[in-house]
Every structure is written in structure tokens, then in C-alpha cells.
Design a protein around this motif. Structure first.
Motif, PDB file in Angstrom:
ATOM      1  N   ASP A 118     -30.557  19.871  -4.931  1.00 56.88           N
ATOM      2  CA  ASP A 118     -30.071  19.849  -6.322  1.00 56.88           C
ATOM      3  C   ASP A 118     -31.223  20.054  -7.306  1.00 56.88           C
ATOM      4  OD1 ASP A 118     -27.499  19.472  -5.463  1.00 56.88           O
ATOM      5  OD2 ASP A 118     -27.450  17.304  -5.840  1.00 56.88           O
ATOM      6  N   ARG A 119     -32.350  19.432  -7.009  1.00 60.28           N
ATOM      7  CA  ARG A 119     -33.528  19.531  -7.885  1.00 60.28           C
ATOM      8  C   ARG A 119     -34.052  20.976  -7.940  1.00 60.28           C
ATOM      9  NH1 ARG A 119     -37.927  16.927  -4.813  1.00 60.28           N
ATOM     10  NH2 ARG A 119     -38.111  19.029  -3.969  1.00 60.28           N
ATOM     11  N   PHE A 121     -32.557  23.928  -6.578  1.00 61.35           N
ATOM     12  CA  PHE A 121     -31.621  25.061  -6.647  1.00 61.35           C
ATOM     13  C   PHE A 121     -30.440  24.804  -7.577  1.00 61.35           C
ATOM     14  CE2 PHE A 121     -33.756  25.298  -2.548  1.00 61.35           C
ATOM     15  CZ  PHE A 121     -34.240  26.599  -2.571  1.00 61.35           C
ATOM     16  N   GLY A 122     -30.261  23.569  -8.028  1.00 62.75           N
ATOM     17  CA  GLY A 122     -29.136  23.248  -8.896  1.00 62.75           C
ATOM     18  C   GLY A 122     -27.984  22.630  -8.134  1.00 62.75           C
ATOM     19  N   SER A 123     -27.647  23.244  -6.981  1.00 63.95           N
ATOM     20  CA  SER A 123     -26.549  22.727  -6.158  1.00 63.95           C
ATOM     21  C   SER A 123     -26.635  23.338  -4.760  1.00 63.95           C
ATOM     22  CB  SER A 123     -25.194  23.086  -6.785  1.00 63.95           C
ATOM     23  OG  SER A 123     -24.996  24.491  -6.706  1.00 63.95           O
ATOM     24  N   VAL A 124     -25.890  22.759  -3.828  1.00 70.20           N
ATOM     25  CA  VAL A 124     -25.844  23.301  -2.461  1.00 70.20           C
ATOM     26  C   VAL A 124     -25.183  24.679  -2.478  1.00 70.20           C
ATOM     27  CG1 VAL A 124     -24.951  22.938  -0.132  1.00 70.20           C
ATOM     28  CG2 VAL A 124     -25.808  20.995  -1.442  1.00 70.20           C
ATOM     29  N   GLY A 152     -43.986  19.767  -1.368  1.00 72.50           N
ATOM     30  CA  GLY A 152     -42.676  19.136  -1.230  1.00 72.50           C
ATOM     31  C   GLY A 152     -41.548  19.892  -1.907  1.00 72.50           C
ATOM     32  N   ASN A 153     -41.856  21.087  -2.422  1.00 74.88           N
ATOM     33  CA  ASN A 153     -40.803  21.903  -3.034  1.00 74.88           C
ATOM     34  C   ASN A 153     -40.086  22.727  -1.978  1.00 74.88           C
ATOM     35  OD1 ASN A 153     -41.498  21.167  -5.768  1.00 74.88           O
ATOM     36  ND2 ASN A 153     -43.306  22.474  -5.518  1.00 74.88           N
TER      37      ASN A 153
END
Ligand code: MN
Length: 212
Positions: A118-119, A121-124, A152-153
């Protein structure tokens, strides 16, 4: 007498070398027909028994009398080039690919992995859309990866041929095989359909284990 003994020793040496296989073909963790209809039994038999096994066999052959003999698969992938890299990476990539699929998978990521997706890409759904796009726009044969960098990205990494994010110092989490052999029996030239269908068999529990 002497040449006969020498011949016998040579035969023993040849036999010994030929059977010194370092890597073994891993069995599928499910039945060949377990992923149908998204992936047919025929596709899995060819993909696992011919293509993947072919890479493992070739790798073992190349390792005979090679300075890389005895090294781990990851060490070979990171430091070799040419046919040795190609076959080592294809062996690793396929084990990773088959291992993340399941007949009754956990259908969504949860916990820390879900938060990271979510962080970044916004969403799955957005992650899937971006990976699908990367898969359909990758020219020729290759792999599309979800991988974690050293900070960690999470990132989507497109790789040609046997390419693997381990070479970039990244941690692979999930991969899409976009070689034609992965889908041509079931989907012919429709790579987008093959990739879209594969999400139904992606086991997010396995992806979470890799991430955590
Ligand atoms: Mn493949």
C-alpha cells in the motif's frame, strides 16, 4: 596389462565425474493438474519436467571441472556469467516460481507486506496492474519481479532472459515467468491473459514468508 589397468582407471574417473551432480530437480509441491484451469497439467509437465529440469541438468554438466563447483546457487548467480549464469539463474527462478503457486492459495497479502505494498504502490490491485503491464511490455523472454531493495522499498523489476534481482542486491519476493514456454500451450500468444489468470494461483502466504 598396464594399458588395461589405465583404461579401467579412466572409466572409473569418467563414471565418477558423470554422477557427481551438485543440484537436484525439486519436485512440484502440488500435483501436475492442481493448478488447472489457470495452468494446465500439460503446461506444468513441460514447464517442470522439460524446461526447468533441462536447466538443472545443464547446470550440473557445466559445473563439472568448473571453479564454481561446490558453490551455492545464489553465489553462482551473483558472480558468474554466460551459460553458467543462465542455467543457474533459470534453475533458481523456476524453483522460486513453482514454490509461490498453490491450488488453494492465500488470495491476498496481509500484515507487514500488505502495508508495504500500500505504501509503495497504493494498493494490491495497483501492484498487480503494474506487474501485468511490465509483463506484457517486456520484449522477448524474461521475468517480472516484485523485489525489496536494501532500503526496504518494494519495486517491480523487469529482467531479460534469466535475469534475477539478486544481481542488483535486491531480495526477490514474487515473480512472473514471461517466457513463452510458461503459457504458450494454454494461451498461445496471449501473454496478458496468462499473467492475469496466474494471480488466482499466487499464494500470498508464501510471498509473506519471503518478505518477513
Ligand atoms: Mn519457465
Amino acid at each position: 596389462m598396464y594399458p588395461i589397468i589405465l583404461s579401467f582407471i579412466l572409466i572409473l574417473m569418467t563414471t565418477d565425474t558423470a554422477t557427481a551432480t551438485q543440484f537436484t530437480v525439486r519436485e512440484l509441491p502440488y500435483a501436475y493438474d492442481a493448478l488447472a484451469p489457470q495452468v494446465s497439467e500439460e503446461t506444468l509437465r513441460f514447464h517442470h519436467d522439460k524446461h526447468y529440469k533441462g536447466y538443472v541438468d545443464k547446470l550440473n554438466e557445466l559445473l563439472v571441472d568448473s571453479p564454481y563447483a561446490g558453490r551455492t546457487l545464489e553465489e553462482i548467480i551473483i558472480s558468474s556469467d554466460g551459460p553458467l549464469f543462465n542455467n543457474a539463474a533459470q534453475a533458481w527462478n523456476h524453483e522460486f516460481y513453482f514454490d509461490q503457486l498453490a491450488p488453494t492459495p492465500q488470495t491476498h497479502p496481509t500484515g507487514a507486506l500488505k502495508e508495504a505494498i500500500d505504501r509503495d504502490f497504493g494498493s494490491v490491485d495497483e501492484l498487480k496492474a503494474q506487474m501485468n503491464k511490465a509483463a506484457t511490455t517486456l520484449f522477448g523472454s524474461g521475468w517480472v519481479w516484485l523485489a525489496e531493495d536494501k532500503s526496504g522499498n518494494l519495486a517491480i523489476v523487469s529482467e531479460q532472459n534469466a535475469g534475477n534481482p539478486l544481481r542488483r542486491g535486491m531480495k526477490p519476493l514474487l515473480c512472473l515467468d514471461v517466457w513463452e514456454h510458461a503459457y504458450y500451450i494454454d494461451y498461445r500468444n496471449r501473454r496478458a491473459d496468462a499473467v492475469a489468470a496466474l494471480w488466482d494461483n499466487i499464494d500470498w502466504k508464501k510471498v509473506e514468508e519471503r518478505y518477513n
